[in-house]
Each structure stands twice: as C-alpha cells, then as structure tokens.
Design a protein around this motif. Structure first.
Motif, PDB file in Angstrom:
ATOM      1  N   SER A  14     -23.970  16.352  11.266  1.00 39.99           N
ATOM      2  CA  SER A  14     -23.172  16.223  10.054  1.00 39.99           C
ATOM      3  C   SER A  14     -22.387  14.919  10.126  1.00 39.99           C
ATOM      4  O   SER A  14     -21.697  14.663  11.107  1.00 39.99           O
ATOM      5  CB  SER A  14     -22.217  17.415   9.931  1.00 39.99           C
ATOM      6  N   ARG A  15     -22.514  14.083   9.107  1.00 41.89           N
ATOM      7  CA  ARG A  15     -21.784  12.807   9.045  1.00 41.89           C
ATOM      8  C   ARG A  15     -20.594  12.882   8.098  1.00 41.89           C
ATOM      9  O   ARG A  15     -19.567  12.300   8.346  1.00 41.89           O
ATOM     10  CB  ARG A  15     -22.720  11.681   8.594  1.00 41.89           C
ATOM     11  N   ASN A  16     -20.781  13.563   6.975  1.00 47.99           N
ATOM     12  CA  ASN A  16     -19.712  13.739   5.986  1.00 47.99           C
ATOM     13  C   ASN A  16     -19.593  15.217   5.672  1.00 47.99           C
ATOM     14  O   ASN A  16     -20.580  15.866   5.395  1.00 47.99           O
ATOM     15  CB  ASN A  16     -20.047  12.997   4.679  1.00 47.99           C
ATOM     16  N   SER A  17     -18.385  15.712   5.677  1.00 46.30           N
ATOM     17  CA  SER A  17     -18.141  17.102   5.332  1.00 46.30           C
ATOM     18  C   SER A  17     -16.915  17.130   4.433  1.00 46.30           C
ATOM     19  O   SER A  17     -15.922  16.451   4.707  1.00 46.30           O
ATOM     20  CB  SER A  17     -17.907  17.922   6.601  1.00 46.30           C
ATOM     21  N   ALA A  29      -8.954  16.035  -2.731  1.00 45.88           N
ATOM     22  CA  ALA A  29      -8.430  17.277  -2.157  1.00 45.88           C
ATOM     23  C   ALA A  29      -9.240  18.495  -2.579  1.00 45.88           C
ATOM     24  O   ALA A  29      -9.366  19.453  -1.822  1.00 45.88           O
ATOM     25  CB  ALA A  29      -6.970  17.463  -2.557  1.00 45.88           C
ATOM     26  N   GLN A  30      -9.830  18.463  -3.764  1.00 48.33           N
ATOM     27  CA  GLN A  30     -10.588  19.622  -4.227  1.00 48.33           C
ATOM     28  C   GLN A  30     -11.804  19.902  -3.349  1.00 48.33           C
ATOM     29  O   GLN A  30     -12.334  20.996  -3.360  1.00 48.33           O
ATOM     30  CB  GLN A  30     -11.022  19.447  -5.674  1.00 48.33           C
ATOM     31  N   CYS A  31     -12.265  18.925  -2.596  1.00 45.31           N
ATOM     32  CA  CYS A  31     -13.470  19.095  -1.783  1.00 45.31           C
ATOM     33  C   CYS A  31     -13.167  19.247  -0.292  1.00 45.31           C
ATOM     34  O   CYS A  31     -14.097  19.447   0.494  1.00 45.31           O
ATOM     35  CB  CYS A  31     -14.404  17.905  -1.985  1.00 45.31           C
ATOM     36  N   SER A  32     -11.927  19.173   0.078  1.00 42.37           N
ATOM     37  CA  SER A  32     -11.596  19.191   1.507  1.00 42.37           C
ATOM     38  C   SER A  32     -12.039  20.473   2.207  1.00 42.37           C
ATOM     39  O   SER A  32     -12.308  20.471   3.395  1.00 42.37           O
ATOM     40  CB  SER A  32     -10.096  18.970   1.711  1.00 42.37           C
ATOM     41  N   GLY A  33     -12.160  21.569   1.477  1.00 42.09           N
ATOM     42  CA  GLY A  33     -12.566  22.831   2.085  1.00 42.09           C
ATOM     43  C   GLY A  33     -14.072  23.041   2.150  1.00 42.09           C
ATOM     44  O   GLY A  33     -14.535  24.049   2.682  1.00 42.09           O
ATOM     45  N   PHE A  34     -14.847  22.089   1.614  1.00 39.89           N
ATOM     46  CA  PHE A  34     -16.303  22.256   1.639  1.00 39.89           C
ATOM     47  C   PHE A  34     -16.849  21.734   2.967  1.00 39.89           C
ATOM     48  O   PHE A  34     -17.140  20.552   3.114  1.00 39.89           O
ATOM     49  CB  PHE A  34     -16.987  21.561   0.457  1.00 39.89           C
ATOM     50  N   LYS A  35     -16.951  22.623   3.915  1.00 38.01           N
ATOM     51  CA  LYS A  35     -17.440  22.276   5.248  1.00 38.01           C
ATOM     52  C   LYS A  35     -18.503  23.291   5.647  1.00 38.01           C
ATOM     53  O   LYS A  35     -18.311  24.489   5.502  1.00 38.01           O
ATOM     54  CB  LYS A  35     -16.300  22.271   6.249  1.00 38.01           C
ATOM     55  N   LEU A  36     -19.644  22.784   6.116  1.00 38.26           N
ATOM     56  CA  LEU A  36     -20.743  23.637   6.563  1.00 38.26           C
ATOM     57  C   LEU A  36     -20.920  23.483   8.068  1.00 38.26           C
ATOM     58  O   LEU A  36     -20.861  22.371   8.592  1.00 38.26           O
ATOM     59  CB  LEU A  36     -22.044  23.236   5.854  1.00 38.26           C
ATOM     60  N   SER A  37     -21.169  24.593   8.741  1.00 39.99           N
ATOM     61  CA  SER A  37     -21.448  24.549  10.184  1.00 39.99           C
ATOM     62  C   SER A  37     -22.878  24.060  10.395  1.00 39.99           C
ATOM     63  O   SER A  37     -23.703  24.078   9.473  1.00 39.99           O
ATOM     64  CB  SER A  37     -21.275  25.943  10.791  1.00 39.99           C
ATOM     65  N   ALA A  82     -28.365  15.981   2.203  1.00 41.26           N
ATOM     66  CA  ALA A  82     -27.105  16.138   1.477  1.00 41.26           C
ATOM     67  C   ALA A  82     -27.143  17.505   0.807  1.00 41.26           C
ATOM     68  O   ALA A  82     -28.167  17.902   0.257  1.00 41.26           O
ATOM     69  CB  ALA A  82     -26.928  15.043   0.432  1.00 41.26           C
ATOM     70  N   ILE A  83     -26.032  18.231   0.893  1.00 41.60           N
ATOM     71  CA  ILE A  83     -25.932  19.563   0.299  1.00 41.60           C
ATOM     72  C   ILE A  83     -24.666  19.607  -0.543  1.00 41.60           C
ATOM     73  O   ILE A  83     -23.579  19.303  -0.050  1.00 41.60           O
ATOM     74  CB  ILE A  83     -25.890  20.662   1.377  1.00 41.60           C
ATOM     75  N   GLN A  84     -24.815  19.997  -1.815  1.00 39.74           N
ATOM     76  CA  GLN A  84     -23.675  20.120  -2.709  1.00 39.74           C
ATOM     77  C   GLN A  84     -23.111  21.538  -2.656  1.00 39.74           C
ATOM     78  O   GLN A  84     -23.803  22.483  -2.288  1.00 39.74           O
ATOM     79  CB  GLN A  84     -24.080  19.796  -4.144  1.00 39.74           C
ATOM     80  N   ARG A 105     -30.123  31.647  -2.692  1.00 37.00           N
ATOM     81  CA  ARG A 105     -29.918  32.775  -1.772  1.00 37.00           C
ATOM     82  C   ARG A 105     -29.208  32.371  -0.485  1.00 37.00           C
ATOM     83  O   ARG A 105     -28.932  33.226   0.361  1.00 37.00           O
ATOM     84  CB  ARG A 105     -31.238  33.461  -1.470  1.00 37.00           C
ATOM     85  N   CYS A 106     -28.901  31.087  -0.309  1.00 37.77           N
ATOM     86  CA  CYS A 106     -28.187  30.641   0.891  1.00 37.77           C
ATOM     87  C   CYS A 106     -26.736  31.107   0.833  1.00 37.77           C
ATOM     88  O   CYS A 106     -26.111  31.091  -0.227  1.00 37.77           O
ATOM     89  CB  CYS A 106     -28.242  29.117   1.018  1.00 37.77           C
ATOM     90  N   ARG A 107     -26.236  31.510   1.960  1.00 33.44           N
ATOM     91  CA  ARG A 107     -24.868  32.012   2.059  1.00 33.44           C
ATOM     92  C   ARG A 107     -24.092  31.178   3.077  1.00 33.44           C
ATOM     93  O   ARG A 107     -24.586  30.860   4.140  1.00 33.44           O
ATOM     94  CB  ARG A 107     -24.840  33.477   2.517  1.00 33.44           C
ATOM     95  N   ALA A 108     -22.869  30.838   2.705  1.00 31.71           N
ATOM     96  CA  ALA A 108     -21.926  30.163   3.593  1.00 31.71           C
ATOM     97  C   ALA A 108     -20.555  30.372   2.978  1.00 31.71           C
ATOM     98  O   ALA A 108     -20.422  30.494   1.756  1.00 31.71           O
ATOM     99  CB  ALA A 108     -22.246  28.678   3.720  1.00 31.71           C
TER     100      ALA A 108
END
Length: 116
Positions: A14-17, A29-37, A82-84, A105-108
């Motif tokens: 992961s380069r950008n989260s 700030a609206q995107c700061s919580g979009f983090k994927l493991s 890249a994942i939105q 159907r992906c869950r996170a």
C-alpha cells in the motif's frame, strides 16, 4: 461483469491510504478513515470482477476517497492497483493493460455497508 482470472498474489504493498482525488475539491479529512489492510486489498483483487471502461467511468458510483499501491502475482506479473471507497477499482498491469474492477460483495470496515 466478468471474472478477471488473475493468478494468486505474491505480495501487495500500500502506497496511499485514505487519499483524496484532486478532482474532489473538498477537504482531505473526509477520506482519512479510508484505510484497507493488506488482507482486505488481497481479497478485493481476488474477488473483484472486471467491468468495461465505460461502465467504470459512467455507471459506477465515484468516490474521492481511495487507496493505492502495488501488487506482484506469483507468476511474476506486477501491477499498480487503486481501490475507491465505493468498491470500484483499477489494476494497471506491467504490460500496459488496465483492468477496471468492481466488487459489490467485498467487505471491509472502510467500505460503506453494501446494499443487500
């Protein structure tokens, strides 16, 4: 939507989260919580279906929030993913081919609840 038939993943980075698209014109700030493991990224790439470029740009919900990075498959092929936040994504392979992806159907935890 059609199956991607991608080989198993060897490594994912992961380069950008929690990044925000420059086209958003809104505070980051609206995107700061979009983090994927790493596991969630692997699952997304493994489960996502390929959609046409037209559908990707004109039919799927767009989100300014995204994560991106690199992937290497066990056959040695590399790509940039890249994942939105609304489950649309893209994968540009080392040969220049771009796959447009969608995974309803992906869950996170970072994804909003899916319509069931």
């Amino acid at each position: 939507m059609r199956k991607t038939h991608l080989p198993p993943i060897s490594t994912v980075t992961s380069r950008n989260s929690g990044a925000i698209s420059p086209a958003a014109g809104e505070p980051a700030a609206q995107c700061s919580g979009f983090k994927l493991s790493d596991q969630e990224i692997r699952e997304y790439i493994g489960k996502a279906a390929e959609v046409s470029e037209h559908d990707y740009f004109h039919m799927l919900d767009w989100s300014p929030c995204y994560a991106s990075g690199e992937v290497t498959f066990k056959n040695g092929v590399r790509g940039i993913w890249a994942i939105q936040q609304y489950r649309a994504g893209s994968l540009k392979l080392g040969n220049g081919q771009t796959l447009y992806l969608y995974c309803p159907r992906c869950r996170a935890d970072a994804f909003p609840p899916a319509d069931e």
